[in-house]
Structures are given as structure tokens and as C-alpha cells.
Design an enzyme around this catalytic site. Structure first.
Site, short mmCIF file in Angstrom:
data_model
loop_
_atom_site.label_atom_id
_atom_site.label_comp_id
_atom_site.label_asym_id
_atom_site.label_seq_id
_atom_site.Cartn_x
_atom_site.Cartn_y
_atom_site.Cartn_z
N GLY A 116 133.19 -25.75 57.28
CA GLY A 116 132.04 -24.86 57.36
C GLY A 116 132.16 -23.57 56.56
O GLY A 116 131.50 -22.59 56.88
N MET A 160 128.87 -35.09 56.36
CA MET A 160 129.42 -36.36 55.88
C MET A 160 128.63 -37.60 56.30
O MET A 160 129.11 -38.71 56.17
CB MET A 160 130.88 -36.51 56.33
CG MET A 160 131.79 -35.40 55.82
SD MET A 160 131.69 -35.15 54.04
CE MET A 160 132.64 -36.55 53.49
N ILE A 220 125.06 -39.92 55.90
CA ILE A 220 123.94 -40.13 54.98
C ILE A 220 122.66 -40.23 55.80
O ILE A 220 122.56 -41.04 56.73
CB ILE A 220 124.17 -41.39 54.13
CG1 ILE A 220 125.40 -41.16 53.23
CG2 ILE A 220 122.94 -41.69 53.28
CD1 ILE A 220 125.86 -42.38 52.49
N HIS A 257 127.17 -30.38 46.33
CA HIS A 257 128.06 -31.50 46.03
C HIS A 257 129.15 -31.03 45.06
O HIS A 257 128.85 -30.37 44.07
CB HIS A 257 127.23 -32.63 45.40
CG HIS A 257 128.04 -33.87 45.15
ND1 HIS A 257 128.39 -34.72 46.17
CD2 HIS A 257 128.58 -34.38 44.02
CE1 HIS A 257 129.12 -35.71 45.67
NE2 HIS A 257 129.24 -35.53 44.37
N ASP A 305 122.95 -38.34 46.45
CA ASP A 305 123.34 -37.34 45.45
C ASP A 305 122.51 -37.43 44.17
O ASP A 305 123.04 -37.26 43.06
CB ASP A 305 124.84 -37.46 45.13
CG ASP A 305 125.71 -37.19 46.35
OD1 ASP A 305 125.29 -36.39 47.20
OD2 ASP A 305 126.79 -37.78 46.44
C1 GRF Z 1 132.38 -28.78 49.91
O1 GRF Z 1 133.23 -28.99 48.82
C2 GRF Z 1 131.05 -29.44 49.68
O2 GRF Z 1 130.64 -29.44 48.35
C3 GRF Z 1 131.33 -30.83 50.12
O3 GRF Z 1 132.18 -30.71 51.23
C4 GRF Z 1 132.88 -29.47 51.15
C5 GRF Z 1 132.56 -28.73 52.41
O4 GRF Z 1 133.28 -27.56 52.57
N1 GRF Z 1 130.13 -31.58 50.33
P1 GRF Z 1 132.94 -26.56 53.76
O5 GRF Z 1 132.89 -27.39 55.06
O6 GRF Z 1 131.64 -25.90 53.49
O7 GRF Z 1 134.10 -25.61 53.79
#
Ligand code: GRF
Length: 192
Positions: free
Chosen positions: A20, A95, A97, A114, A150
Site C-alpha cells: 500500500g 492483485m 482481475i 502498472h 493492462d
Molecule cells: C506497484 O509496483 C504497482 O505498480 C504494482 O504493485 C506494486 C504495489 O505496490 N501493481 P504498493 O502496494 O503500492 O506498495
């Protein structure tokens, strides 16, 4: 697309699954007077997501959903979004979809970040793939979410140089730093 006009901020829900750091960063930006969104709801598929701590820290409503039945859970999420008058969803390390139907019901109002220069490396393990292919540059992308993974309209991208001795860890850390600039910049671009 919603237009931002004046002091009333766009009510936003952030969906997370893990650390997060993007959520924390968006919360920080949302506190600025001129930043167009407020974070009103945090949703996670993972009760153990570290990022849920920011709900407590910043007194933001949070809700964890079990995604084992996707159709059911999406119905519940949609009604929660409606109930809380959410106008924008920001996916940040989420994570799962989302289904076509969910995305269509919230059309044009879901953003994602992404960790690659889309359209290169959709899906998972982006840093490992960039390193394996000896790419000179990787980076990150903020895009609108469409029903293809994506693949929605790109709002902003940031290139990050890949160093010779980079590991997944060092590269992902440098890219994450840029993500923390890119996501707020993309939101400003969309709504200011
Ligand atoms: C980030 O690299 C984002 O692009 C990817 O997952 C990671 C999440 O990081 N989808 P966080 O949970 O915001 O620290």
C-alpha cells in the site's frame, strides 16, 4: 469522464492487496487543497494487506472482501461504492482481475498503476522480464482500466533506466519511487 470543478473533491476508493505504498502516497496528496480527489474508501481482497493500516492511521473506511466468488463479491463492492457515492476507483497493487461487467458498470472511472512501460510486459513479473531481456529502460504506467488486462488508455508513463547490476529488488524500488510521482501526476492531468 468526471470533471473536477472547484473545491468539492472526487470521492475515490483505492483497491489494494499488499504494502500500500501507492495508497499511502495518494492519501498524502489527497490532503492538499488543490488535489482533485479525496480517499474515502479502501478495499482489499487480502485481510493481511499491510496497506490496510493506513485506513486506521488516516481514519478512512476500509472493507476486506473474499474473492472466492467473484460475481457475488463484485456485486457487493459495486453497492458499497454506490452507497459511499464513490466516483473514481484507483487500483494500487490490487492483485485481482475485475470482470468485464464490473469495469463496464464503472466505465472510464477506474485507474491502475502498472510497473512497466505498457504495452510492454502486461501482467505479472514485469521487472524480472525487463532484466531477462536486458532492456535499457523499464518504468511505470498509469492507465484507465478496460476489460482487457493492462490495456486501457495510457494517461502517463515514466521511463526508468535499467542499471547493469540491477536486481529485481533494486529496479523495483527505483520504479516504485517514480510510481509515487506518476500516480498523483496522472490524477492531476485527468482532473485539473
Ligand atoms: C506497484 O509496483 C504497482 O505498480 C504494482 O504493485 C506494486 C504495489 O505496490 N501493481 P504498493 O502496494 O503500492 O506498495
Amino acid at each position: 469522464m468526471i470533471e473536477y470543478s472547484g473545491p468539492k473533491k472526487i470521492k475515490t476508493a483505492v483497491f489494494i492487496s499488499g504494502t500500500g505504498s501507492n495508497l499511502k502516497n495518494l492519501i498524502k496528496f489527497s490532503k492538499q487543497r488543490n488535489f482533485p480527489i479525496s480517499i474515502d474508501l479502501i478495499i482489499s481482497n487480502n485481510a493481511k494487506a499491510k496497506g490496510l493500516i493506513y485506513a486506521n492511521n488516516f481514519k478512512i473506511k476500509k472493507k476486506v472482501f473474499n474473492f472466492s466468488n467473484k460475481i457475488n463479491v463484485e456485486k457487493k463492492i459495486l453497492s458499497l461504492l454506490l452507497k459511499n457515492k464513490i466516483q473514481l476507483v484507483c487500483l494500487a497493487g490490487f492483485m485481482k482481475i475485475l470482470s468485464k461487467s464490473f469495469i463496464q458498470k464503472f466505465n472510464g472511472k477506474i485507474l491502475n498503476i502498472h510497473p512497466s512501460l505498457l504495452p510492454k510486459y502486461k501482467g505479472l513479473n514485469t521487472h524480472a522480464r525487463a532484466l531477462k531481456n536486458k532492456d535499457k529502460y523499464s518504468g511505470c504506467t498509469v492507465h484507465l482500466v478496460s476489460s482487457k488486462l493492462d490495456s486501457g488508455k495510457i494517461i502517463l508513463q515514466k521511463k526508468v533506466k535499467v542499471h547493469k547490476n540491477d536486481t529485481i529488488d533494486t529496479l523495483s524500488r527505483r520504479i516504485l519511487k517514480q510510481e509515487h510521482k506518476l500516480y498523483p501526476a496522472a490524477i492531476k492531468k485527468l482532473f485539473n
